[in-house]
Scaffold this motif. Structure first.
Motif, PDB file in Angstrom:
ATOM      1  N   ARG A 149       9.489 -63.540 -77.568  1.00  0.00           N
ATOM      2  CA  ARG A 149       8.627 -62.409 -77.261  1.00  0.00           C
ATOM      3  C   ARG A 149       7.858 -62.663 -75.962  1.00  0.00           C
ATOM      4  NH1 ARG A 149      11.329 -59.472 -79.798  1.00  0.00           N
ATOM      5  NH2 ARG A 149      10.859 -58.630 -81.828  1.00  0.00           N
ATOM      6  N   PRO A 168       8.627 -54.948 -74.726  1.00  0.00           N
ATOM      7  CA  PRO A 168       9.784 -54.802 -75.627  1.00  0.00           C
ATOM      8  C   PRO A 168      10.807 -55.911 -75.341  1.00  0.00           C
ATOM      9  CG  PRO A 168       9.677 -52.980 -74.049  1.00  0.00           C
ATOM     10  CD  PRO A 168       8.493 -53.840 -73.814  1.00  0.00           C
ATOM     11  N   PRO A 169      11.507 -56.347 -76.386  1.00  0.00           N
ATOM     12  CA  PRO A 169      12.542 -57.369 -76.179  1.00  0.00           C
ATOM     13  C   PRO A 169      13.622 -56.866 -75.238  1.00  0.00           C
ATOM     14  CG  PRO A 169      12.277 -56.845 -78.523  1.00  0.00           C
ATOM     15  CD  PRO A 169      11.415 -55.899 -77.758  1.00  0.00           C
ATOM     16  N   ALA A 170      14.221 -57.786 -74.513  1.00  0.00           N
ATOM     17  CA  ALA A 170      15.340 -57.425 -73.633  1.00  0.00           C
ATOM     18  C   ALA A 170      16.489 -56.914 -74.472  1.00  0.00           C
ATOM     19  CB  ALA A 170      15.760 -58.646 -72.831  1.00  0.00           C
ATOM     20  N   LYS A 171      17.170 -55.921 -73.940  1.00  0.00           N
ATOM     21  CA  LYS A 171      18.319 -55.342 -74.685  1.00  0.00           C
ATOM     22  C   LYS A 171      19.607 -55.945 -74.225  1.00  0.00           C
ATOM     23  CE  LYS A 171      16.055 -51.042 -75.640  1.00  0.00           C
ATOM     24  NZ  LYS A 171      16.114 -49.625 -75.673  1.00  0.00           N
TER      25      LYS A 171
END
Length: 148
Positions: free
Chosen positions: A119, A145-148
């Motif tokens: 995170r 936001p988490p990496a996609k």
């Protein structure tokens, strides 16, 4: 006045504010580093030394915590094991009597089942001149936001 002396005086007048701004930016970054080190060590005395009397913090969940609440959270008896935190992407600027630093804090947590979860937070610190140094008046933590 000779042209050479005039050139030296002009250079000194132009360089002075720039030199002061660089020194102030470094001083703000040092207070942020001391703040984060005191948090990691759960050292409320060192933490108090970095905070202005009217310090407020906005937590990652949106709570607004005053200086007393923040110091209480970092008492030695409240210490819990936590993940190592890495700082990156720091940007700092001076705006008159205020300094602003923004950075990314990243960490990896281990879940009870042994899997890990990475995170990051974006943090904005606001510092104000205090005597010969700087004190933090605010910090805001925004989850990324988490990496996609």
């Amino acid at each position: 006045m000779t042209a050479r002396l005039a050139a030296v005086l002009i250079c000194a007048a132009v360089a002075s504010p720039a030199t002061a701004r660089v020194a102030d930016t470094a001083a703000v970054e040092r207070v942020v580093d001391r703040f984060n080190a005191a948090r990691a060590a759960f050292d409320p005395a060192a933490l108090a030394d970095t905070l202005a009397p009217d310090y407020e913090e906005i937590s990652p969940v949106g709570d607004v915590d005053d200086r007393a609440k923040v110091l209480g959270f970092y008492r030695a008896d409240q210490r819990k094991a936590g993940p190592a935190i890495q700082s990156s992407d720091r940007r700092s600027a001076i705006h008159g009597p205020f300094g602003i630093a923004t950075e990314r804090l990243s960490f990896t947590m281990t879940r009870p089942d042994g899997t890990t979860l990475a995170r990051s937070l974006r943090v904005r610190y606001v510092a104000v001149r205090s005597g010969a140094g700087w004190k933090l008046v605010s910090a805001q933590y925004t989850p990324m936001p988490p990496a996609k």
